[in-house]
Design a protein around this motif. Structure first.
Motif: not given
Length: 399
Positions: A38, A40, A50
């Motif tokens: 993930v 961001h 993460d």
């Protein structure tokens, strides 16, 4: 009395689900199970994944435009004027002014009369091949081609022949033996896992000799190759009505989408016959606006491309390995072949512990026994970033 509604959905199973679970377990045991990370925030060379801040060498954002303020502004302005969604296919009411302007911009930039936008490169390849080829035709494909080209060839129902990677003699033998109504040679222009180039002039010569056509997937060359960033055709100074050119807008151009370029009659025909174009909602106009901003950078920002090629040269000169193999590549894709799946995964994990993100690529994406690190360089990397990666690679190889 029990009922189906009282059963635990998490424990429900069927023969199909059991078989799928067994296959997943087998993939895990072979080191072939893929996982998502993930991200961001924005794409870039420094990313938060993460919850960890990392130096990334795994993006196809070759010119570092995905998070550029000019592309973000273009997308925001277009969204305010044209909305978030198109609401229809291109052939109904989904073809908006931003799409039309992007096609005209690409037509001028590429110097090719026919341009047709697609939502993704995968859809473009499916559309081209299935529209042009059928049961009476033959497709000749490099064995290292992208999956979208292979899937499209199978879907077309044409005779599908694959030749060894860049093996011109084998391809010529196949072409000479073929009695197909229409012959189409398909190849990645830059091979996405090896980083090497297709021998495009020689492929085109064979197409001329045997009355075939040449489809080039230049997803990783557009914006990077050629003095002006026009990709593999400019790199080799080629122009022919036998060439069908496809490039994506989600890599060097920093946005998303794809386009097909060639003779105008070709793109006119694809508009009428390419099912992935006809039967899908048009991509959002703001995406086209961002892509247009990215194409303008490709046209005008020579320094960005020159810096990228300087980084490629620096990496290849300084990265001296003993056990592992740095594959020959003059592109932003620099693969280091390690061999075993487990070792490739372990090296990728150790780099991650050092704050460096490099993906381990394993079969079936690459041939068995050739698991590798796929290092992708970007114009927004610094020379210090490159040296940091090289130092850790050499340390891990010697461990």
């Amino acid at each position: 009395m029990s009922s189906r509604l009282e059963s635990d959905p998490a424990k429900a199973t069927t023969p199909l689900l059991d078989a799928l679970q067994a296959e997943l377990a087998e993939r895990a045991s072979l080191g072939l199970l893929r996982q998502r990370r993930v991200l961001h925030g924005m794409q870039g060379v420094h990313v938060e994944v993460d919850g960890q801040r990392l130096l990334s060498f795994c993006s196809n954002d070759y010119l570092g435009l995905a998070a550029h303020p000019a592309l973000i502004s273009a997308m925001q302005d277009c969204a305010a004027a044209a909305g978030a969604g198109t609401g229809a296919s291109h052939l109904v009411t989904g073809h908006q002014a931003a799409h039309e302007e992007l096609e005209h911009t690409l037509q001028t930039f590429m110097g090719m009369p026919g341009i047709l936008l697609f939502t993704t490169g995968y859809m473009a390849n499916l559309g081209i091949i299935t529209a042009l080829c059928g049961r009476e035709d033959a497709i000749f494909a490099d064995k290292l081609n992208h999956a979208s080209l292979n899937d499209a060839a199978l879907l077309s129902r044409a005779e599908f022949k694959r030749y060894p990677h860049n093996d011109l003699a084998s391809l010529e033998h196949m072409l000479a033996q073929s009695q197909a109504r229409r012959k189409l040679v398909v190849a990645d222009a830059v091979f996405s896992m090896d980083g090497d180039l297709a021998p495009v002039p020689e492929l085109l010569a064979l197409c001329d000799r045997y009355d075939a056509y040449l489809l080039l997937d230049d997803a990783h060359g557009f914006g990077v190759l050629g003095a002006n960033g026009r990709g593999v055709l400019e790199h080799f100074a080629l122009d022919s009505p036998r060439i069908i050119y496809m490039a994506t807008l989600g890599k060097a151009a920093g946005a998303a989408g794809a386009f097909v370029a060639g003779p105008r009659i070709l793109t006119d025909y694809l508009m009428q016959a390419a099912r992935p174009y006809i039967y899908t909602t048009a991509s959002p106009a703001p995406v086209a606006a961002a892509a247009m901003a990215g194409v303008k950078f490709i046209q005008q920002d020579y320094d960005r491309r020159a810096h990228l090629h300087g980084l490629i040269d620096r990496f290849r000169q300084a990265c001296q390995l003993q056990r592992w193999q740095l594959m020959p590549s003059q592109t932003a894709i620099q693969p280091v072949v390690i061999g075993s799946n487990d070792e490739a995964l372990q090296v990728s994990k150790r780099l991650l512990e050092k704050g460096i993100l490099v993906p381990a690529i394993r079969p079936p994406t690459v041939p068995k026994g050739s698991a590798r690190l796929r290092i992708s360089l970007s114009a927004t990397h610094s020379h210090d970033d490159i040296q940091q990666l090289i130092s850790h690679l050499q340390m891990l190889e010697a461990a």
